[in-house]
Design a protein around this motif. Structure first.
Motif, PDB file in Angstrom:
ATOM      1  N   LEU A 154       3.216 -16.501  -6.555  1.00  0.00           N
ATOM      2  CA  LEU A 154       3.260 -15.252  -5.801  1.00  0.00           C
ATOM      3  C   LEU A 154       3.269 -15.506  -4.297  1.00  0.00           C
ATOM      4  O   LEU A 154       2.762 -16.530  -3.819  1.00  0.00           O
ATOM      5  CB  LEU A 154       2.053 -14.378  -6.149  1.00  0.00           C
ATOM      6  CG  LEU A 154       1.916 -13.921  -7.598  1.00  0.00           C
ATOM      7  CD1 LEU A 154       0.608 -13.154  -7.772  1.00  0.00           C
ATOM      8  CD2 LEU A 154       3.094 -13.055  -8.019  1.00  0.00           C
ATOM      9  N   SER A 155       3.826 -14.574  -3.561  1.00  0.00           N
ATOM     10  CA  SER A 155       3.785 -14.645  -2.105  1.00  0.00           C
ATOM     11  C   SER A 155       2.364 -14.422  -1.612  1.00  0.00           C
ATOM     12  O   SER A 155       1.489 -13.977  -2.361  1.00  0.00           O
ATOM     13  CB  SER A 155       4.710 -13.584  -1.497  1.00  0.00           C
ATOM     14  OG  SER A 155       4.204 -12.281  -1.765  1.00  0.00           O
ATOM     15  N   ARG A 156       2.140 -14.726  -0.346  1.00  0.00           N
ATOM     16  CA  ARG A 156       0.820 -14.520   0.249  1.00  0.00           C
ATOM     17  C   ARG A 156       0.388 -13.055   0.131  1.00  0.00           C
ATOM     18  O   ARG A 156      -0.751 -12.750  -0.230  1.00  0.00           O
ATOM     19  CB  ARG A 156       0.869 -14.926   1.726  1.00  0.00           C
ATOM     20  CG  ARG A 156      -0.312 -14.459   2.575  1.00  0.00           C
ATOM     21  CD  ARG A 156      -1.542 -15.266   2.370  1.00  0.00           C
ATOM     22  NE  ARG A 156      -2.572 -14.882   3.320  1.00  0.00           N
ATOM     23  CZ  ARG A 156      -3.808 -15.354   3.323  1.00  0.00           C
ATOM     24  NH1 ARG A 156      -4.161 -16.247   2.415  1.00  0.00           N
ATOM     25  NH2 ARG A 156      -4.682 -14.968   4.222  1.00  0.00           N
ATOM     26  N   GLY A 183      -1.993 -13.651   7.960  1.00  0.00           N
ATOM     27  CA  GLY A 183      -0.855 -14.373   7.399  1.00  0.00           C
ATOM     28  C   GLY A 183       0.163 -13.519   6.686  1.00  0.00           C
ATOM     29  O   GLY A 183       1.134 -14.045   6.142  1.00  0.00           O
ATOM     30  N   LEU A 184      -0.033 -12.198   6.666  1.00  0.00           N
ATOM     31  CA  LEU A 184       0.907 -11.315   5.980  1.00  0.00           C
ATOM     32  C   LEU A 184       2.058 -10.931   6.907  1.00  0.00           C
ATOM     33  O   LEU A 184       1.871 -10.786   8.117  1.00  0.00           O
ATOM     34  CB  LEU A 184       0.208 -10.049   5.491  1.00  0.00           C
ATOM     35  CG  LEU A 184      -0.950 -10.216   4.504  1.00  0.00           C
ATOM     36  CD1 LEU A 184      -1.389  -8.842   4.007  1.00  0.00           C
ATOM     37  CD2 LEU A 184      -0.568 -11.108   3.340  1.00  0.00           C
ATOM     38  N   ASP A 185       3.251 -10.739   6.321  1.00  0.00           N
ATOM     39  CA  ASP A 185       4.361 -10.233   7.114  1.00  0.00           C
ATOM     40  C   ASP A 185       4.129  -8.744   7.380  1.00  0.00           C
ATOM     41  O   ASP A 185       3.282  -8.117   6.739  1.00  0.00           O
ATOM     42  CB  ASP A 185       5.696 -10.472   6.403  1.00  0.00           C
ATOM     43  CG  ASP A 185       5.786  -9.769   5.060  1.00  0.00           C
ATOM     44  OD1 ASP A 185       5.665  -8.525   5.032  1.00  0.00           O
ATOM     45  OD2 ASP A 185       5.984 -10.453   4.042  1.00  0.00           O
ATOM     46  N   ARG A 187       5.606  -5.954   6.628  1.00  0.00           N
ATOM     47  CA  ARG A 187       5.708  -5.027   5.498  1.00  0.00           C
ATOM     48  C   ARG A 187       4.494  -5.135   4.586  1.00  0.00           C
ATOM     49  O   ARG A 187       3.907  -4.124   4.180  1.00  0.00           O
ATOM     50  CB  ARG A 187       6.988  -5.293   4.719  1.00  0.00           C
ATOM     51  CG  ARG A 187       7.184  -4.339   3.542  1.00  0.00           C
ATOM     52  CD  ARG A 187       8.451  -4.662   2.767  1.00  0.00           C
ATOM     53  NE  ARG A 187       8.623  -3.745   1.659  1.00  0.00           N
ATOM     54  CZ  ARG A 187       9.196  -2.552   1.748  1.00  0.00           C
ATOM     55  NH1 ARG A 187       9.646  -2.132   2.922  1.00  0.00           N
ATOM     56  NH2 ARG A 187       9.319  -1.771   0.693  1.00  0.00           N
ATOM     57  N   ALA A 188       4.103  -6.383   4.251  1.00  0.00           N
ATOM     58  CA  ALA A 188       2.943  -6.592   3.381  1.00  0.00           C
ATOM     59  C   ALA A 188       1.673  -6.078   4.039  1.00  0.00           C
ATOM     60  O   ALA A 188       0.785  -5.534   3.373  1.00  0.00           O
ATOM     61  CB  ALA A 188       2.797  -8.072   3.041  1.00  0.00           C
ATOM     62  N   ARG A 189       1.586  -6.202   5.357  1.00  0.00           N
ATOM     63  CA  ARG A 189       0.420  -5.721   6.090  1.00  0.00           C
ATOM     64  C   ARG A 189       0.314  -4.200   5.987  1.00  0.00           C
ATOM     65  O   ARG A 189      -0.758  -3.653   5.713  1.00  0.00           O
ATOM     66  CB  ARG A 189       0.535  -6.146   7.557  1.00  0.00           C
ATOM     67  CG  ARG A 189      -0.698  -5.899   8.400  1.00  0.00           C
ATOM     68  CD  ARG A 189      -0.392  -6.264   9.839  1.00  0.00           C
ATOM     69  NE  ARG A 189       0.013  -7.651   9.945  1.00  0.00           N
ATOM     70  CZ  ARG A 189      -0.784  -8.643  10.267  1.00  0.00           C
ATOM     71  NH1 ARG A 189      -2.048  -8.395  10.516  1.00  0.00           N
ATOM     72  NH2 ARG A 189      -0.324  -9.883  10.360  1.00  0.00           N
ATOM     73  N   ILE A 190       1.441  -3.511   6.179  1.00  0.00           N
ATOM     74  CA  ILE A 190       1.451  -2.049   6.102  1.00  0.00           C
ATOM     75  C   ILE A 190       1.099  -1.585   4.701  1.00  0.00           C
ATOM     76  O   ILE A 190       0.310  -0.646   4.511  1.00  0.00           O
ATOM     77  CB  ILE A 190       2.833  -1.509   6.519  1.00  0.00           C
ATOM     78  CG1 ILE A 190       3.057  -1.753   8.020  1.00  0.00           C
ATOM     79  CG2 ILE A 190       2.957  -0.025   6.198  1.00  0.00           C
ATOM     80  CD1 ILE A 190       4.464  -1.453   8.490  1.00  0.00           C
ATOM     81  N   GLU A 191       1.659  -2.256   3.680  1.00  0.00           N
ATOM     82  CA  GLU A 191       1.385  -1.866   2.295  1.00  0.00           C
ATOM     83  C   GLU A 191      -0.087  -2.061   1.951  1.00  0.00           C
ATOM     84  O   GLU A 191      -0.689  -1.236   1.254  1.00  0.00           O
ATOM     85  CB  GLU A 191       2.275  -2.678   1.353  1.00  0.00           C
ATOM     86  CG  GLU A 191       3.749  -2.291   1.453  1.00  0.00           C
ATOM     87  CD  GLU A 191       4.648  -3.228   0.664  1.00  0.00           C
ATOM     88  OE1 GLU A 191       4.152  -4.317   0.258  1.00  0.00           O
ATOM     89  OE2 GLU A 191       5.819  -2.886   0.441  1.00  0.00           O
ATOM     90  N   LEU A 192      -0.690  -3.152   2.442  1.00  0.00           N
ATOM     91  CA  LEU A 192      -2.117  -3.380   2.200  1.00  0.00           C
ATOM     92  C   LEU A 192      -2.957  -2.286   2.842  1.00  0.00           C
ATOM     93  O   LEU A 192      -3.914  -1.769   2.242  1.00  0.00           O
ATOM     94  CB  LEU A 192      -2.526  -4.754   2.733  1.00  0.00           C
ATOM     95  CG  LEU A 192      -4.019  -5.095   2.627  1.00  0.00           C
ATOM     96  CD1 LEU A 192      -4.459  -5.144   1.167  1.00  0.00           C
ATOM     97  CD2 LEU A 192      -4.323  -6.425   3.319  1.00  0.00           C
TER      98      LEU A 192
END
Length: 331
Positions: A154-156, A183-185, A187-192
């Protein structure tokens, strides 16, 4: 002074009047090899709040979190979670909390389902309960389609979601998250962050650490800032800017037809300064301290029939406030 040489004093009685804080830290002191990592740290976290714990790397955030989570014995001071002392009532504290560290543990050869099932079993859930709970947390973290994937593949960002799902399997009342967006990109940061907002709406209390204040600006309703082991500010996010003595600053974005807007904005009551944002149809507006309601400005723009596409607190201003607090401290 080593940790083993210190015997914590029995804490005074917990407060009985008013609304009891979820987390109550009083006079916390912690030293490592002669260096004081925490220096009389005191702050409180209100029930069902999303509280940011912000400071530069090495400020004492992880040490504080480890003490709150009962993973590190405090040398001096008291810490209570829902009124339970972390030293003298450790089991009661652990039943209330869910801790997500800043790195993913070494379970890379497990599938997502196996990983969550392992921890659910460790919490004493029956097979039927585990199946239901795992389905629920995978749905909440939007990982239902990855249940049979190996964690190592899985990705970070996906691993962070799995780690958050693991925190939720015992349905804790308070979540303690150590640098979850590190360490999140984007998009992943916003989703979190959207997942955390949903958890807050469900009534969870969330305590989240970060070294970037602007990252939490639109997420948290309260914040504690720590630097070199000392608390520099603790209170509402709204009051933070007033605390620094700075003028409130906002960014306003337009769709089209922004030619000639700057002189018109400069004439608005309470506007001290208008700065164009280079390369964008945006302006940065600095308001007088006395102006706390920006509705008048927005109503005027509607009357002018100007296409407004965004109106937010300026993150640059928050970063300046953070730098002021951590470099020079509160006077």
């Amino acid at each position: 002074m080593s940790e083993s040489e210190v015997t914590p004093q029995m804490p005074p009685p917990a407060p009985t009047m008013g609304l009891r804080p979820v987390i109550d830290v009083q006079g916390l002191v912690q030293s490592f090899k002669g260096r004081r990592a925490l220096d009389r740290v005191t702050f409180q976290v209100a029930p069902q709040s999303l509280h940011g714990f912000v400071g530069p790397n090495g400020a004492g955030k992880t040490t504080t979190l480890r003490i709150i989570c009962t993973l590190l014995r405090p040398q001096f001071g008291t810490v209570r979670v829902f009124g339970h002392d972390v030293v003298f009532d450790t089991r009661a504290v652990r039943r209330k909390i869910g801790f997500m560290p800043d790195h993913f543990s070494t379970y890379r050869q497990m599938t997502v389902f196996e990983y969550l099932d392992f921890f659910a079993a460790a919490y004493g859930l029956s097979l039927v309960e585990r199946t239901r709970v795992i389905d629920d947390v995978l749905s909440l973290t939007d990982m239902g389609g990855r249940r049979e994937d190996l964690i190592g593949g899985l990705s970070r960002g996906m691993q962070q979601r799995v780690s958050l799902a693991r925190v939720l399997v015992n349905d804790p009342e308070v979540l303690l998250l150590d640098e979850p967006a590190s360490g999140l990109d984007p998009r992943a940061r916003i989703e979190l962050m959207e997942i955390l907002k949903a958890l807050k709406a469900m009534g969870k209390t969330i305590f989240i650490s970060s070294h970037i204040l602007s990252e939490l600006a639109e997420l948290c309703d309260s914040v504690t800032i720590i630097d070199r082991g000392k608390i520099k500010y603790s209170g509402s996010m709204h009051d933070l800017l007033a605390h620094t003595g700075e003028h409130p600053t906002y960014r306003i974005a337009f769709g089209t037809g922004v030619d000639g807007m700057q002189p018109r904005l400069e004439q608005m009551p309470g506007v001290l300064k208008v700065e164009p944002v280079e390369g964008r149809p945006e302006y940065r507006l600095t308001f007088d301290d006395a102006v706390t309601n920006t509705n008048a400005l927005l109503r005027q723009l509607v009357e002018w029939d100007v296409p407004v596409t965004g109106f937010t607190a300026d993150r640059r201003h928050l970063n300046e406030a953070f730098m002021d607090l951590t470099e020079r401290g509160v006077k």
